[in-house]
Motif scaffolding. Structure first.
Motif, mmCIF file in Angstrom:
data_model
loop_
_atom_site.group_PDB
_atom_site.id
_atom_site.type_symbol
_atom_site.label_atom_id
_atom_site.label_comp_id
_atom_site.label_asym_id
_atom_site.label_seq_id
_atom_site.Cartn_x
_atom_site.Cartn_y
_atom_site.Cartn_z
ATOM 1 N N THR A 116 0.820 -1.215 0.000
ATOM 2 C CA THR A 116 0.000 0.000 0.000
ATOM 3 C C THR A 116 0.849 1.259 0.000
ATOM 4 N N ARG A 117 1.942 1.263 0.754
ATOM 5 C CA ARG A 117 2.768 2.465 0.867
ATOM 6 C C ARG A 117 3.311 2.890 -0.497
ATOM 7 N N SER A 118 3.868 1.938 -1.230
ATOM 8 C CA SER A 118 4.390 2.269 -2.561
ATOM 9 C C SER A 118 3.268 2.709 -3.489
ATOM 10 N N ALA A 119 2.118 2.023 -3.425
ATOM 11 C CA ALA A 119 0.996 2.368 -4.306
ATOM 12 C C ALA A 119 0.507 3.788 -4.052
ATOM 13 N N VAL A 120 0.432 4.183 -2.783
ATOM 14 C CA VAL A 120 -0.063 5.516 -2.444
ATOM 15 C C VAL A 120 0.864 6.597 -2.982
ATOM 16 N N TRP A 121 2.161 6.430 -2.769
ATOM 17 C CA TRP A 121 3.088 7.475 -3.188
ATOM 18 C C TRP A 121 3.292 7.499 -4.688
ATOM 19 N N MET A 122 3.145 6.352 -5.347
ATOM 20 C CA MET A 122 3.147 6.362 -6.804
ATOM 21 C C MET A 122 1.944 7.139 -7.331
ATOM 22 N N LEU A 123 0.801 6.971 -6.672
ATOM 23 C CA LEU A 123 -0.403 7.700 -7.084
ATOM 24 C C LEU A 123 -0.214 9.201 -6.895
ATOM 25 N N VAL A 124 0.418 9.598 -5.793
ATOM 26 C CA VAL A 124 0.702 11.020 -5.579
ATOM 27 C C VAL A 124 1.586 11.559 -6.704
ATOM 28 N N GLY A 125 2.621 10.798 -7.062
ATOM 29 C CA GLY A 125 3.503 11.233 -8.136
ATOM 30 C C GLY A 125 2.796 11.352 -9.465
ATOM 31 N N THR A 126 1.945 10.397 -9.788
ATOM 32 C CA THR A 126 1.264 10.452 -11.086
ATOM 33 C C THR A 126 0.212 11.556 -11.124
ATOM 34 N N VAL A 127 -0.397 11.887 -9.988
ATOM 35 C CA VAL A 127 -1.331 13.018 -9.954
ATOM 36 C C VAL A 127 -0.580 14.316 -10.262
ATOM 37 N N CYS A 128 0.594 14.484 -9.657
ATOM 38 C CA CYS A 128 1.409 15.678 -9.936
ATOM 39 C C CYS A 128 1.794 15.730 -11.417
ATOM 40 N N SER A 129 2.193 14.570 -11.962
ATOM 41 C CA SER A 129 2.572 14.514 -13.373
ATOM 42 C C SER A 129 1.387 14.844 -14.269
ATOM 43 N N ALA A 130 0.206 14.307 -13.932
ATOM 44 C CA ALA A 130 -0.984 14.553 -14.738
ATOM 45 C C ALA A 130 -1.384 16.031 -14.696
ATOM 46 N N VAL A 131 -1.210 16.676 -13.537
ATOM 47 C CA VAL A 131 -1.529 18.110 -13.436
ATOM 48 C C VAL A 131 -0.627 18.913 -14.365
ATOM 49 N N PRO A 168 10.290 7.995 -1.462
ATOM 50 C CA PRO A 168 10.766 8.810 -2.586
ATOM 51 C C PRO A 168 10.846 8.038 -3.894
ATOM 52 N N SER A 169 11.217 6.747 -3.830
ATOM 53 C CA SER A 169 11.329 5.970 -5.063
ATOM 54 C C SER A 169 9.968 5.836 -5.735
ATOM 55 N N ALA A 170 8.928 5.545 -4.950
ATOM 56 C CA ALA A 170 7.586 5.430 -5.519
ATOM 57 C C ALA A 170 7.080 6.781 -6.015
ATOM 58 N N LEU A 171 7.384 7.842 -5.297
ATOM 59 C CA LEU A 171 6.970 9.185 -5.719
ATOM 60 C C LEU A 171 7.594 9.540 -7.064
ATOM 61 N N GLY A 172 8.909 9.320 -7.193
ATOM 62 C CA GLY A 172 9.578 9.616 -8.447
ATOM 63 C C GLY A 172 9.086 8.741 -9.581
ATOM 64 N N LEU A 173 8.835 7.470 -9.283
ATOM 65 C CA LEU A 173 8.353 6.558 -10.314
ATOM 66 C C LEU A 173 6.963 6.965 -10.792
ATOM 67 N N GLY A 174 6.132 7.454 -9.880
ATOM 68 C CA GLY A 174 4.814 7.919 -10.271
ATOM 69 C C GLY A 174 4.883 9.102 -11.226
ATOM 70 N N LEU A 175 5.908 9.930 -11.094
ATOM 71 C CA LEU A 175 6.090 11.049 -12.014
ATOM 72 C C LEU A 175 6.471 10.572 -13.409
ATOM 73 N N LEU A 176 7.149 9.428 -13.489
ATOM 74 C CA LEU A 176 7.741 8.982 -14.747
ATOM 75 C C LEU A 176 6.887 8.004 -15.536
ATOM 76 N N LEU A 177 6.046 7.239 -14.861
ATOM 77 C CA LEU A 177 5.258 6.219 -15.547
ATOM 78 C C LEU A 177 3.955 6.795 -16.091
ATOM 79 N N PRO A 178 3.379 6.167 -17.125
ATOM 80 C CA PRO A 178 2.078 6.620 -17.626
ATOM 81 C C PRO A 178 1.008 6.520 -16.549
ATOM 82 N N PRO A 179 0.098 7.484 -16.458
ATOM 83 C CA PRO A 179 -0.935 7.446 -15.415
ATOM 84 C C PRO A 179 -1.773 6.178 -15.443
#
Length: 485
Positions: free
Chosen positions: A158-173, A422-433
């Motif tokens: 769950t922890r990785s999933a949550v922070w990846m989602l935060v990263g992808t929301v920022c990327s999508a914005v 941080p790894s999940a956050l950064g990955l969320g920025l880089l992967l397709p939403p």
């Protein structure tokens, strides 16, 4: 691995150790030439002429050897960490099931694999890109129809999933504010997005390295750290060999500069892939290659050279990652643990075979004329060419990379000591939403089952492993059919 298991069954040599050999050879060979293969295809699409196959073979083998040595060092640094390694759980479960060393029933594994394969086939037939899009929303807000990603998200936690989602929301914005109609490649090649995503993860990797070295010096892991001098000497020899080749090709001045940049990026990308692969199960190969191409172009290398050298650096980092994977699987041995020499030799053999077979396959594909055609569109190759031609010393994009990268590196370092990933956050920025959304659903489902029915936690992991295995087999079959059909 499934094909190797079938062969072992026919030979009546099925055992956990024999399956491990198959896993180690197959895993190291899986991507040993894939990155460089995409670089070859990118140059082919640019009409750069026939590639120097002998030189490319040497580059791939040298990169693989460098990655193995970096993997040896990384295992000593990170072995004391308790990380989930999400994509290894399916392989471990499959090996235990096939060798009949699994303590619980394997039926959920096989049933979920069957369902996953069926869904993957249906998704490939019904949708063109395997993604469902909601009417009236931007094109990047889709949902990948992938049981594999659902399983990886459940295994990552769950922890990785949550922070990846935060990263992808920022990327999508950022994506929506800049150009909602831009493709993923155009968005990812945007300087700030790429630099911030990779910078956060690299800064986190460096912080983890610093903490690991400190713990090793004072903790119980220190007595087990042997052969550091030998590993360092081999790594130095490989880097010197690479520097000598670059100096011979570019001249002493430029060659030393290129060698220094390649050495630094190889180390950082190896740390980058190992940390992200261990925590989330995904190693973002394309973003790393994008950044490598940009950096090499900014120091003045030609487009073709920047693409090939960047893909070679990424290949070395992948070799380091897969060596740590093999060690992790070896540590799960029920009876006798595979010797370290067996792990190293099988990883080296797989890398050598993968390089030879991969480059031979690329030669066949180039000769067939399929590369770039609808039968073999080579999207990664087109993306690499797009990035390489967009950046140069006098381009406006060049000024977008430096400041965000300089800010993201210390930010990733400091975020390591905060209660986030941080790894999940950064990955969320880089992967397709659409990828991250499905993984987040998997993490949410695992959390919900863990809260409502804790006794089913082991079953959730088994089912998630089956989801990864099923789609993985189907995907391999689809790729083979498209390549040779």
């Amino acid at each position: 691995m499934v094909a190797g298991a079938a062969w072992l069954r026919l030979r009546r040599r099925m055992s956990w150790l024999s399956l491990f050999v198959v896993f180690s050879v197959a895993s190291s060979g899986y991507l040993s030439a894939a990155a460089v293969g995409s670089g070859i295809a990118a140059n082919h699409l640019r009409d750069a002429g026939p590639p120097p196959w002998v030189a490319l073979t040497v580059i791939v083998l040298l990169a693989n050897a460098t990655g193995l040595v970096l993997g040896l060092a990384a295992v000593r640094m990170f072995r004391q960490d308790d990380m989930p390694f999400p994509t290894l759980r399916p392989a471990i479960d499959l090996m235990a099931s096939l060798s009949r060393e699994r303590e619980v029933s394997a039926r959920p594994l096989w049933w979920s694999a069957l369902v996953s394969g069926a869904v993957a086939v249906l998704a490939s037939v019904v949708t063109g890109d395997g993604t469902a899009h909601l009417p009236g929303t931007p094109a990047f807000l889709g949902l990948a129809l992938s049981p594999m990603l659902l399983g990886v998200g459940a295994l990552a936690g769950t922890r990785s999933a949550v922070w990846m989602l935060v990263g992808t929301v920022c990327s999508a914005v950022v994506w929506g504010r800049r150009d909602p109609h831009a493709s993923y490649t155009q968005h990812l090649s945007d300087g700030p997005v790429l630099a911030v995503g990779i910078g956060i993860i690299v800064g986190y990797s460096v912080a983890t390295l610093v903490r690991s070295v400190r713990v090793m010096r004072r903790g119980p892991a220190a007595p087990h750290v042997t052969g550091d001098r030998r590993t360092g000497a081999v790594l130095a020899a490989l880097l010197v060999t690479s520097a000598a080749a670059l100096c011979w090709h570019y001249g002493a001045g430029r060659g030393l500069g290129v060698a220094a940049l390649i050495s630094v990026t190889t180390l950082l990308f190896a740390l980058f892939f190992i940390r992200v692969g261990a925590e989330t199960g995904l190693a973002p190969l394309s973003p790393a290659i994008f950044l490598g191409i940009i950096l090499l172009r900014l120091i003045g290398l030609p487009v073709s050279d920047a693409i090939i050298l960047s893909t070679a650096v990424a290949g070395a980092a992948m070799a380091a990652l897969y060596y740590t994977y093999a060690i992790r699987v070896a540590d799960t041995a029920v009876s006798a643990r595979p010797a370290s020499g067996l792990v190293l030799s099988t990883q080296a053999l797989g890398g050598w075979l993968g390089a030879v077979v991969g480059l031979a396959l690329m030669a066949v594909l180039l000769r067939s004329g399929l590369v770039g055609k609808p039968e073999f569109p080579a999207p990664l190759a087109r993306a690499f060419d797009f990035v390489a031609t967009a950046y140069s010393l006098d381009s406006s994009q060049a000024q977008q990379v430096g400041p965000p990268l300089a800010a993201a590196l210390p930010a990733g370092f400091l975020l390591t000591f905060a209660p986030i990933s941080p790894s999940a956050l950064g990955l969320g920025l880089l992967l397709p939403p659409e990828t991250v959304l499905v993984m987040s659903l998997g993490g949410a489902a695992a959390w919900l089952v863990g809260r409502r029915a804790p006794h089913l936690k082991e079953t959730v992991g088994t089912v998630a492993s089956g989801l990864v295995i099923g789609e993985g087999i189907v995907s391999a079959a689809v790729v083979a059919a498209r390549a040779f059909g």
